[in-house]
Design a protein around this motif. Structure first.
Motif, PDB file in Angstrom:
ATOM      1  N   LEU A   1      -7.194  -0.349  10.690  1.00  0.00           N
ATOM      2  CA  LEU A   1      -8.434  -1.025  10.319  1.00  0.00           C
ATOM      3  C   LEU A   1      -8.186  -2.195   9.362  1.00  0.00           C
ATOM      4  N   SER A   2      -6.926  -2.489   9.083  1.00  0.00           N
ATOM      5  CA  SER A   2      -6.519  -3.584   8.178  1.00  0.00           C
ATOM      6  C   SER A   2      -7.048  -3.415   6.763  1.00  0.00           C
ATOM      7  N   MET A   3      -7.213  -2.182   6.321  1.00  0.00           N
ATOM      8  CA  MET A   3      -7.560  -1.924   4.920  1.00  0.00           C
ATOM      9  C   MET A   3      -6.304  -1.675   4.097  1.00  0.00           C
ATOM     10  N   VAL A   4      -5.240  -1.264   4.787  1.00  0.00           N
ATOM     11  CA  VAL A   4      -3.971  -0.930   4.138  1.00  0.00           C
ATOM     12  C   VAL A   4      -2.848  -1.573   4.940  1.00  0.00           C
ATOM     13  N   THR A   5      -1.807  -1.994   4.249  1.00  0.00           N
ATOM     14  CA  THR A   5      -0.594  -2.448   4.923  1.00  0.00           C
ATOM     15  C   THR A   5       0.591  -1.855   4.187  1.00  0.00           C
TER      16      THR A   5
ATOM     17  N   ARG B   1       8.922   1.270   2.648  1.00  0.00           N
ATOM     18  CA  ARG B   1       7.779   0.354   2.596  1.00  0.00           C
ATOM     19  C   ARG B   1       6.597   1.104   1.980  1.00  0.00           C
ATOM     20  N   ASN B   2       5.888   0.437   1.086  1.00  0.00           N
ATOM     21  CA  ASN B   2       4.850   1.055   0.282  1.00  0.00           C
ATOM     22  C   ASN B   2       3.453   0.749   0.827  1.00  0.00           C
TER      23      ASN B   2
ATOM     24  N   LEU C   1      -5.391  -3.693   0.961  1.00  0.00           N
ATOM     25  CA  LEU C   1      -5.453  -5.130   1.194  1.00  0.00           C
ATOM     26  C   LEU C   1      -6.689  -5.787   0.590  1.00  0.00           C
ATOM     27  N   ILE C   2      -7.597  -5.024   0.063  1.00  0.00           N
ATOM     28  CA  ILE C   2      -8.818  -5.584  -0.511  1.00  0.00           C
ATOM     29  C   ILE C   2      -8.649  -5.584  -2.028  1.00  0.00           C
ATOM     30  N   PRO C   3      -8.344  -6.751  -2.621  1.00  0.00           N
ATOM     31  CA  PRO C   3      -7.957  -6.782  -4.027  1.00  0.00           C
ATOM     32  C   PRO C   3      -9.032  -6.329  -4.993  1.00  0.00           C
ATOM     33  N   ALA C   4     -10.291  -6.367  -4.628  1.00  0.00           N
ATOM     34  CA  ALA C   4     -11.346  -5.966  -5.552  1.00  0.00           C
ATOM     35  C   ALA C   4     -11.451  -4.448  -5.683  1.00  0.00           C
TER      36      ALA C   4
END
Length: 151
Positions: free
Chosen positions: A115-119, A136-137, A141-144
């Motif tokens: 869902l492109s919330m985490v990479t 790899r950690n 991805l959402i800085p707020a």
């Protein structure tokens, strides 16, 4: 901005010159992070917006990929990742805090990546240190969101 870009042809003369910012204002913008329309809200309204954003992701987007039996646990997992943003993520610790099995945490992280919330980011360190982790950690991805979870 999107309306401007979609014109045929877009004209640079239509774009106003941005207000010049000093170093302090740039630092404030970086620390404020988040969606511009949320950034200027009062604290409680901002927190409510981010909570609603996470709820929508868990209830709608994640549910489309996989049925969620424990949505509160997935919210807690996202929260724990937000709190641990600047650290190496240990899935066993995440599982313990979210009261989930480690395999379930791995599955949830995979779904959040889809869902492109985490990479997964590779470890890096300036200099010639030889003690760099090769794994790899997982990282939000959402800085707020980390700021929301930390208050």
């Amino acid at each position: 901005m999107i309306d401007w870009a979609m014109q045929d042809p877009p004209s640079r003369a239509q774009i106003s010159n941005p207000t010049p910012l000093g170093r302090r204002q740039y630092v404030d913008l970086i620390v404020a992070v988040g969606f511009p329309e949320i950034r200027d809200l009062p604290l409680r309204a901002r927190q409510r917006q981010y909570r609603d954003y996470i709820d929508a992701d868990v209830n709608r987007d994640v549910a489309d990929v996989m049925p969620v039996r424990k949505p509160y646990a997935l919210r807690l997992l996202i929260g724990q990742m937000g709190v641990r943003t600047a650290q190496e993520t240990n899935t066993s610790q995440l599982a313990k805090f979210a009261k989930l099995m480690r395999e379930t945490v791995d599955q949830c992280l995979d779904i959040l990546m889809r869902l492109s919330m985490v990479t997964k980011l590779s470890a890096w360190m300036p200099g010639k240190s030889k003690r760099i982790s090769s794994s790899r950690n997982p990282t939000l991805l959402i800085p707020a969101l980390p700021k929301y979870f930390l208050g």
